[in-house]
Design an enzyme around this catalytic site. Structure first.
Site, mmCIF file in Angstrom:
data_model
loop_
_atom_site.group_PDB
_atom_site.id
_atom_site.type_symbol
_atom_site.label_atom_id
_atom_site.label_comp_id
_atom_site.label_asym_id
_atom_site.label_seq_id
_atom_site.Cartn_x
_atom_site.Cartn_y
_atom_site.Cartn_z
ATOM 1 C CD GLU A 25 -52.170 12.898 -9.984
ATOM 2 O OE1 GLU A 25 -51.306 13.793 -9.937
ATOM 3 O OE2 GLU A 25 -51.978 11.757 -9.554
ATOM 4 C CB CYS A 51 -51.179 19.206 -15.477
ATOM 5 S SG CYS A 51 -51.285 17.430 -15.533
#
Ligand code: ADP
Length: 483
Positions: A254, A288
């Site tokens: 990720e 993010c």
């Protein structure tokens, strides 16, 4: 001062094979609000790192033999203990990471929801019976745990990012060696102590702090470790992926995002502003999936900007996250502030303008800012800002918005606001992103698959798909049925 109701949660050591181990080398953990020292923690050497991997392998042999129901019950117990201690766990996050207490509590509940979810999913690791090509055979598929898993996690969600990896690993029957961020190890250690109290067996969870590059190399080079799950920057993700080539490890990553937030002229502007406030400013912009680029269609740009400025002015209070009413804590460290400054200054030099900036600027507090006149080519629109700075780019039509939105190597989360049902289909299908929020600025939960495309990573966390990366499919063929 950090004052816990349950002081047993403040751990400072390595956790290897069920034991808390001190080491001679230590590092300090600081409060990003005032850079004061909160604690010192032990760092491992190469031998301790390799010992942890070996213990995880030994534990794997017995953990995999636990029934799914036994694993599920232990995960569920862990989940309950986390909720029972959520205020302490949240306080640890606020002190070592900086986010306000209410948000920290939200992270604890969010992280715990993955443990609850995978406690449930542990019992649903079903296989298949497949019709054979000839009557003399029978074909079955079973799913087995992949083995020892290495987890490396960042500082922005010090509790939840780890919970989101350990929970599916344990549900599948894997054991783990984990390296939390050196900036926020206390949350990981507290979570681990609760796993011990829940009765998760010795060696199943191991936690290491230490030289990130050394630990990363040991993890990647180890033949015992069968999978690496990483959340962090794209640069480190690429480095780790390259290091995993030799052992052909399975990797889940990720990585960074560059989320567009598109507001079409037919959007409900008030709900778009509300969605943006959550998506842009939570965790002071340090996630993010935070909005990075706000794309607004020209006819509504002026009114949208004004409403956004009003919301920022009236809703955001900058300060120490443990203080009541604070909504926006510090950035993680001074380096982070300098990086945001650099991006803002570069944009200003190239023609952007500051429409609003809070006046609080001290220590690592970064003032919430709104910039307009930004072009899609500026560095600030190309890189992850990771700070409370909203940048507004105007566009003419849907096609142009999509071109700008997709013109990046990142592909994690994207958001758009519209009330046109046809556009909902067109745009959500055309966005090159792993996750799309429509008329919603907060989309992550344990039931949905979290993950990105392009250089934002590979694999999905959470949801019914979240176990797949921790499992191997074994095909079993039985012949000679009719003999
Ligand atoms: P961020 O910029 O969000 O801190 P990083 O990718 O630097 O993201 O950090 C995410 C995690 O990766 C942290 O636990 C960090 O210690 C770890 N890390 C950083 N560099 C390396 C490396 N060379 N090898 C392994 N892990 C690393």
């Amino acid at each position: 001062m950090l004052q816990l109701n349950n002081p047993s949660l403040l751990k400072k050591s390595l956790f290897i094979n069920g034991k808390w181990l001190k080491s001679k080398i230590t590092t300090t953990v600081t409060n990003p609000f005032d850079n004061s020292t909160i604690s010192t923690v032990s760092l491992c050497d190469k031998k301790q790192c390799n010992d942890a991997i070996t213990y995880a392998q030994t534990a794997f042999k017995s953990w995999r033999e636990f029934t799914a129901k036994q694993r599920s019950n232990l995960l569920y117990k862990w989940y309950e203990l986390i909720l029972a201690n959520k205020k302490d766990l949240a306080q640890i996050i606020t002190y070592e990471q900086g986010k306000p207490l209410a948000e920290a509590l939200g992270e604890i509940v969010y992280g715990a929801s993955y443990i609850q979810w995978f406690a449930e999913q542990a019992k649903r690791i079903d296989g298949d019976i497949i019709p054979p090509p000839n009557s003399d055979q029978r074909i079955a598929c079973i799913k087995q745990p992949i083995g020892v898993v290495a987890c490396i996690t960042p500082w922005n969600f010090p509790n939840a990012m780890l919970a989101r990896k350990i929970a599916p690993a344990l549900a599948a029957g894997c054991t783990v060696v984990c390296k939390p961020s050196e900036l926020t190890p206390l949350s990981a250690l507290a979570l681990t102590e609760l796993s011990r109290q829940a009765g998760i067996p010795t060696g199943v969870i191991n936690i290491l702090m230490g030289d990130a590059a050394m630990i990363g190399k040991q993890f990647c080079a180890s033949k015992i470790i069968k999978k690496l799950s990483f959340t962090g920057s794209t640069a480190v993700g690429k480095l780790l992926a390259a290091q995993c080539v030799d052992t052909l490890k399975r990797i889940t990553m990720e990585l960074g995002g560059n989320a567009p937030f598109i507001v079409f002229e037919d959007a409900n502007i008030d709900s778009a502003v509300e969605g943006l406030m959550a998506s842009k400013y939570r965790n002071s912009g340090q996630t993010c999936v935070c909005t990075n680029r706000i794309l607004v269609q020209k006819p509504i740009a002026k009114i949208f900007k004004q409403k956004l400025i009003d919301a920022v002015k009236s809703q955001l209070v900058v300060g120490f996250g443990a203080n009541k009413d604070v909504t926006t804590g510090p950035l993680i460290n001074q380096q982070a502030c300098l990086k945001v400054d650099e991006l803002v200054n570069d944009a200003l030099k190239k023609g952007a303008q500051i429409d609003y900036q809070d006046t609080t600027r001290e220590g690592n507090l970064y003032p919430p800012t709104v910039l307009s006149n930004v072009s899609a080519q500026m560095e600030i629109a190309q890189q992850e800002i990771f700070g409370p700075v909203a940048i507004i780019i105007e566009f003419d039509n849907e096609q142009q918005a999509l071109e700008i939105a997709n013109n990046t190597d990142a592909g994690l989360a994207a958001y758009f606001f519209t009330q046109d049902y046809r556009r909902i289909y067109r745009v959500s299908e055309a966005l090159e992103y792993g996750m799309v929020g429509i008329n919603s600025g907060i989309i992550s939960n344990e039931m949905a698959p979290f993950g990105g495309v392009k250089q934002s990573g590979m694999g999905r966390e959470g949801s019914k798909y979240g176990l797949d990366d921790y499992l191997e499919i074994k095909y079993i063929c039985l012949g000679g049925i009719n003999s």
